[in-house]
Write a protein that holds these residues in place. Sequence first.
Motif, PDB file in Angstrom:
ATOM      1  N   THR A  46       0.837  -1.204   0.013  1.00  0.00           N
ATOM      2  CA  THR A  46      -0.071  -0.089   0.128  1.00  0.00           C
ATOM      3  C   THR A  46       0.904   1.118  -0.032  1.00  0.00           C
ATOM      4  O   THR A  46       1.669   1.375   0.760  1.00  0.00           O
ATOM      5  N   ASP A  70      -4.694   7.269  -6.162  1.00  0.00           N
ATOM      6  CA  ASP A  70      -4.492   5.973  -5.433  1.00  0.00           C
ATOM      7  C   ASP A  70      -4.305   4.838  -6.649  1.00  0.00           C
ATOM      8  O   ASP A  70      -3.693   3.826  -6.493  1.00  0.00           O
ATOM      9  N   GLN A  74      -1.597   2.270  -7.736  1.00  0.00           N
ATOM     10  CA  GLN A  74      -1.827   0.638  -7.407  1.00  0.00           C
ATOM     11  C   GLN A  74      -1.282   0.028  -8.627  1.00  0.00           C
ATOM     12  O   GLN A  74      -0.888  -0.834  -8.823  1.00  0.00           O
ATOM     13  N   ARG A  75      -1.977   0.796  -9.898  1.00  0.00           N
ATOM     14  CA  ARG A  75      -1.513  -0.045 -11.385  1.00  0.00           C
ATOM     15  C   ARG A  75       0.083   0.178 -11.605  1.00  0.00           C
ATOM     16  O   ARG A  75       0.417  -0.987 -12.048  1.00  0.00           O
TER      17      ARG A  75
END
Length: 82
Positions: A46, A70, A74-75
Amino acid sequence: MTTATLTTKGQITIPKEIRERLMLHTGDKLDFTLTESGDVLLKPVTRHVDEVFGRLGKSGQAPLTPAEMDAAIQRRMAETGA
């Protein structure tokens, strides 16, 4: 070296100095990787927008919402294996 004790439920408390160094917070996810030599690597999965503020902008690009940022983080992390 910092140590932790495994409970009967298979849980450990990550020592404070390690949590601080990895910038871990409640609810963060961790990735455990077992190497061929038998070592275990621990990496945070995270990331928060605050940690990468200003790195995603491009000239002429419309501002993104925190949720969009966000998702982009994450990608990118999934693409790089981070």
